[in-house]
Scaffold this motif. Structure first.
Motif, mmCIF file in Angstrom:
data_model
loop_
_atom_site.group_PDB
_atom_site.id
_atom_site.type_symbol
_atom_site.label_atom_id
_atom_site.label_comp_id
_atom_site.label_asym_id
_atom_site.label_seq_id
_atom_site.Cartn_x
_atom_site.Cartn_y
_atom_site.Cartn_z
ATOM 1 N N CYS A 134 104.004 20.877 96.210
ATOM 2 C CA CYS A 134 105.430 21.361 96.589
ATOM 3 C C CYS A 134 106.342 20.683 97.528
ATOM 4 C CB CYS A 134 105.234 22.948 96.687
ATOM 5 S SG CYS A 134 106.935 24.027 96.140
ATOM 6 N N HIS A 135 106.767 21.439 98.684
ATOM 7 C CA HIS A 135 107.276 20.881 99.730
ATOM 8 C C HIS A 135 106.535 20.180 100.648
ATOM 9 C CE1 HIS A 135 110.653 23.912 98.457
ATOM 10 N NE2 HIS A 135 111.163 22.962 98.953
ATOM 11 N N GLY A 136 104.994 20.262 100.390
ATOM 12 C CA GLY A 136 104.112 19.568 101.187
ATOM 13 C C GLY A 136 104.534 18.008 101.299
ATOM 14 N N ARG A 161 104.087 4.518 95.320
ATOM 15 C CA ARG A 161 103.031 5.302 94.733
ATOM 16 C C ARG A 161 103.782 6.320 93.845
ATOM 17 N NH1 ARG A 161 98.131 4.425 97.251
ATOM 18 N NH2 ARG A 161 97.321 5.641 95.384
ATOM 19 N N LYS A 162 103.076 6.765 92.742
ATOM 20 C CA LYS A 162 103.648 7.861 91.876
ATOM 21 C C LYS A 162 103.274 9.114 92.516
ATOM 22 C CE LYS A 162 101.214 6.150 88.215
ATOM 23 N NZ LYS A 162 100.901 4.727 88.775
ATOM 24 N N ILE A 163 104.084 9.912 92.620
ATOM 25 C CA ILE A 163 104.200 11.220 93.270
ATOM 26 C C ILE A 163 104.895 12.221 92.407
ATOM 27 C CG2 ILE A 163 103.402 10.330 95.286
ATOM 28 C CD1 ILE A 163 106.367 11.348 96.431
ATOM 29 N N THR A 164 104.996 13.640 92.709
ATOM 30 C CA THR A 164 105.800 14.476 92.344
ATOM 31 C C THR A 164 106.070 15.273 93.579
ATOM 32 O OG1 THR A 164 106.594 16.233 90.774
ATOM 33 C CG2 THR A 164 104.284 16.279 91.315
ATOM 34 N N ALA A 165 107.039 16.405 93.498
ATOM 35 C CA ALA A 165 107.296 17.215 94.548
ATOM 36 C C ALA A 165 108.350 18.105 94.356
ATOM 37 C CB ALA A 165 107.784 16.567 95.632
ATOM 38 N N PHE A 166 108.710 19.367 95.066
ATOM 39 C CA PHE A 166 109.560 20.257 94.533
ATOM 40 C C PHE A 166 110.892 19.350 94.121
ATOM 41 C CE2 PHE A 166 112.260 24.143 95.604
ATOM 42 C CZ PHE A 166 111.652 25.027 94.761
ATOM 43 N N TRP A 193 119.126 18.112 103.628
ATOM 44 C CA TRP A 193 118.550 17.055 102.788
ATOM 45 C C TRP A 193 117.661 17.581 101.687
ATOM 46 C CZ3 TRP A 193 113.270 16.449 103.276
ATOM 47 C CH2 TRP A 193 112.603 16.742 104.446
ATOM 48 N N LEU A 194 117.531 16.831 100.689
ATOM 49 C CA LEU A 194 116.901 17.404 99.473
ATOM 50 C C LEU A 194 115.527 16.583 99.472
ATOM 51 C CD1 LEU A 194 119.376 18.172 96.702
ATOM 52 C CD2 LEU A 194 118.163 19.721 98.588
ATOM 53 N N LEU A 195 114.277 16.958 99.184
ATOM 54 C CA LEU A 195 113.136 16.491 99.343
ATOM 55 C C LEU A 195 112.932 15.289 98.323
ATOM 56 C CD1 LEU A 195 110.215 16.080 100.422
ATOM 57 C CD2 LEU A 195 109.565 18.097 98.962
ATOM 58 N N GLU A 196 113.452 15.595 97.022
ATOM 59 C CA GLU A 196 113.225 14.641 95.903
ATOM 60 C C GLU A 196 113.966 13.541 96.220
ATOM 61 O OE1 GLU A 196 114.524 14.030 91.208
ATOM 62 O OE2 GLU A 196 114.585 16.117 92.021
ATOM 63 N N ASP A 197 115.462 13.644 96.771
ATOM 64 C CA ASP A 197 116.122 12.554 96.903
ATOM 65 C C ASP A 197 115.718 11.584 98.173
ATOM 66 O OD1 ASP A 197 118.009 13.509 95.398
ATOM 67 O OD2 ASP A 197 119.385 14.359 96.760
ATOM 68 N N ARG A 198 115.099 12.439 99.050
ATOM 69 C CA ARG A 198 114.545 11.482 100.472
ATOM 70 C C ARG A 198 113.379 10.869 100.059
ATOM 71 N NH1 ARG A 198 115.402 13.271 105.805
ATOM 72 N NH2 ARG A 198 113.979 11.356 106.126
ATOM 73 N N ASP A 249 107.806 6.777 93.843
ATOM 74 C CA ASP A 249 108.056 6.843 92.323
ATOM 75 C C ASP A 249 107.963 8.051 92.121
ATOM 76 O OD1 ASP A 249 108.176 6.672 89.715
ATOM 77 O OD2 ASP A 249 106.483 5.401 89.441
ATOM 78 N N VAL A 250 108.998 8.972 92.118
ATOM 79 C CA VAL A 250 108.718 10.429 91.949
ATOM 80 C C VAL A 250 109.121 10.633 90.579
ATOM 81 C CG1 VAL A 250 109.781 12.728 92.974
ATOM 82 C CG2 VAL A 250 109.722 10.505 94.405
ATOM 83 N N ARG A 251 108.284 11.615 90.088
ATOM 84 C CA ARG A 251 108.393 12.168 88.758
ATOM 85 C C ARG A 251 108.275 13.642 88.519
ATOM 86 N NH1 ARG A 251 104.806 7.283 85.797
ATOM 87 N NH2 ARG A 251 105.509 5.832 86.930
ATOM 88 N N VAL A 252 109.104 14.138 88.152
ATOM 89 C CA VAL A 252 109.366 15.701 88.192
ATOM 90 C C VAL A 252 109.613 15.958 86.618
ATOM 91 C CG1 VAL A 252 110.419 15.749 90.481
ATOM 92 C CG2 VAL A 252 111.944 15.537 88.393
#
Length: 227
Positions: free
Chosen positions: A135-137, A156-161, A177-182, A189-192
């Motif tokens: 999540c926000h971790g 690295r491939k990750i996901t987050a809130f 700021w927003l977590l996904e953006d940062r 490599d953020v995948r939601v």
């Protein structure tokens, strides 16, 4: 069995873009569900926070509607280690088989800029030990830089809130700021997935979950790696 390190926020507020402090902490479900999964499987969980601060649950996360109708306050009170966490600076990764970071908005305030946590994350990532973050971790990943200044999680491939979840939660417009953006900005490599649906991304021994609904599936995946 194995010892698992839980790195938990010690923050009790999140500073918003108007300078006000939004009361927060860790999200109860994201700590309690993995904790129960690990301990019921016979593993030992040890807690650490910045400075050894006693972590506080976000009040919103204690509501029965956030926990399938359960009152989890008593369950959290029974976890003795939460009342006496280790100081993060005194943690030796060699003592643990895996590392887990619960969320809540608290990590946006402290772990996102905590260089001690950042060094631990780099060490965990390079060690090949299972690293679970939910999540926000993943805000903590923002402090995990290598010697050359680049993020250890770039590529690295990750996901987050997600930004959409923050918008639907009502705090996106108030956030500095927003977590996904940062996370995207440091090269991850953020995948939601769709908002509020369970979503786990696995990249080797790096395991991330998008939201509170993902903490159970994330814990299950980490348990597979512990045998």
């Amino acid at each position: 069995m194995s010892k698992i390190l839980f790195v938990v926020t010690g923050a009790t507020y999140w500073t918003l873009n108007d300078g006000t402090r939004h009361p927060t902490g860790y999200w109860a479900e994201e700590l309690l569900t993995p904790y129960k999964a690990f301990t019921e499987a016979g593993h030992e969980v040890v807690f650490a926070t910045p400075g050894g601060a006693v972590p506080v649950a976000d009040a919103g996360s204690l509501a029965p509607e956030a926990n399938g109708g359960r009152d989890v306050t008593a369950e959290l009170a029974e976890i003795a280690g939460l009342a006496s966490p280790l100081k993060l600076a005194e943690v030796d990764l060699a003592d643990y088989r895996a590392v887990f970071y619960p969320g809540g908005h608290g990590p946006m305030e402290d772990l996102a800029v905590d260089t001690t946590s950042g060094r631990l994350l780099v060490e965990a990532l390079d060690s090949g030990k299972p690293l679970g973050v939910v999540c926000h971790g993943p805000a903590a990943l923002l402090a995990a830089d290598r010697a050359d200044g680049t993020s250890a999680f770039a590529g690295r491939k990750i996901t987050a809130f997600s930004n959409e979840e923050e918008r639907q939660g009502g705090l996106a417009g108030k956030a500095i700021w927003l977590l996904e953006d940062r996370l995207r900005a440091v090269g991850a490599d953020v995948r939601v997935a769709d908002a509020w649906t369970p979503h786990v991304v696995i990249d080797g021994d790096l395991l991330t979950g998008q939201n509170p609904m993902s903490s159970g599936p994330l814990a299950a995946e980490l348990l597979k790696r512990l045998g």
